[in-house]
Write a protein that holds these residues in place. Structure first.
Motif, short mmCIF file in Angstrom:
data_model
loop_
_atom_site.label_atom_id
_atom_site.label_comp_id
_atom_site.label_asym_id
_atom_site.label_seq_id
_atom_site.Cartn_x
_atom_site.Cartn_y
_atom_site.Cartn_z
N ASP A 66 107.80 47.49 53.25
CA ASP A 66 109.21 47.12 53.39
C ASP A 66 109.46 46.33 54.68
N LEU A 67 108.77 46.69 55.74
CA LEU A 67 108.92 45.95 57.00
C LEU A 67 108.26 44.57 56.90
N ARG A 68 107.15 44.49 56.20
CA ARG A 68 106.50 43.18 56.00
C ARG A 68 107.43 42.23 55.25
N ILE A 69 108.09 42.75 54.21
CA ILE A 69 108.99 41.91 53.42
C ILE A 69 110.21 41.51 54.24
N LYS A 70 110.73 42.44 55.01
CA LYS A 70 111.85 42.13 55.92
C LYS A 70 111.46 41.00 56.88
N CYS A 71 110.26 41.11 57.46
CA CYS A 71 109.78 40.10 58.40
C CYS A 71 109.66 38.74 57.70
N LEU A 72 109.05 38.74 56.52
CA LEU A 72 108.90 37.50 55.75
C LEU A 72 110.25 36.84 55.49
N LYS A 73 111.19 37.59 54.96
CA LYS A 73 112.47 37.03 54.55
C LYS A 73 113.26 36.48 55.74
#
Length: 244
Positions: free
Chosen positions: A78-85
């Protein structure tokens, strides 16, 4: 920013162009602006990983030419996706996956992360796996990785290890060649270059899956990752697989 253009798919793998270069490709860091990041270890508490993500995003905001940034988040998808977005919203379209060496030791985490990133990123964005042994490149491309760094060739030359397309050899144990460090570094980088050329040609001929299966016997981690990909993400694989 260099435009990423998709020409065709072979499974989730994408053949195309990044600027003037054919992809999937080896990225020369001198040709791109790479934002600084705040790194964290892979297996850390979520609070530490979240702080790393937030600081990485703040550092990325200060860069004028927004080309490549780093996806932090440790083991938390979830943190990886937050960072990506949030990095995409800033204008970046190239993304380095942090903790790549740890991910190769955790096949389930590797597959889950790459698939989830691909499902949540823009089609015009591309993923970079920075530290991949040559034998893993076909599988990583098949899963959805678009680019690599060849730093591993230099690193292995320091420890006197030779890379082939299917495995690595400690030259202290396997006396294949008598090379100095510069010669070995060149050999290793040529191996990575060859494997990427091999991958691109298989993609053009819609036979990347064949190459991936051939290489699956090269390591337990590779075989496990392919099994997990097939079992848990069959829909993801079929979305871009050409039907005859």
């Amino acid at each position: 920013m260099k435009i990423f253009e998709i020409k065709s798919h072979d499974g989730p793998g994408r053949y195309g162009k990044l600027g003037d270069w054919e992809s999937p490709l080896i990225i020369n860091k001198d040709d791109f602006t790479i934002a600084k990041d705040e790194s964290s270890a892979y297996d850390v508490e979520k609070e530490i990983a979240e702080r790393s993500v937030n600081q990485t995003i703040e550092k990325a905001k200060t860069v004028k030419d927004k080309e490549i940034a780093v996806i932090q988040g440790s083991k938390y998808i979830d943190l990886r996706i937050k960072c990506l977005k949030e990095l995409e919203e800033l204008g970046y379209n190239g993304f380095i996956i942090a903790n790549a060496d740890d991910l190769l030791l955790h096949p389930r985490d590797l597959v889950d992360l790459v698939v989830r990133l691909r499902e949540n990123m823009k089609s015009s964005s591309y993923l970079i796996f920075p530290f991949a042994e040559a034998q893993f490149i076909p599988l990583l491309v098949y899963m959805g990785i678009d680019a690599f760094f060849d730093d591993i060739g230099e690193y292995y030359s320091y420890i006197n290890v030779l890379m082939s397309p299917t495995k690595t050899y400690d030259l202290e144990t396997y006396k294949l060649y008598d090379m100095d460090q510069k010669e070995l570094e060149k050999y290793n980088k040529n191996t990575v270059d060859f494997v990427l050329r091999e991958v691109r040609e298989h993609m053009k001929n819609s036979s990347l899956r064949n190459l991936v299966e051939e290489r699956s016997a090269t390591s337990p981690q590779y075989a496990s990752a392919l099994r997990i990909l097939d079992k848990n993400y069959s829909k993801y694989l079929l979305e871009h697989t050409q039907l005859y």
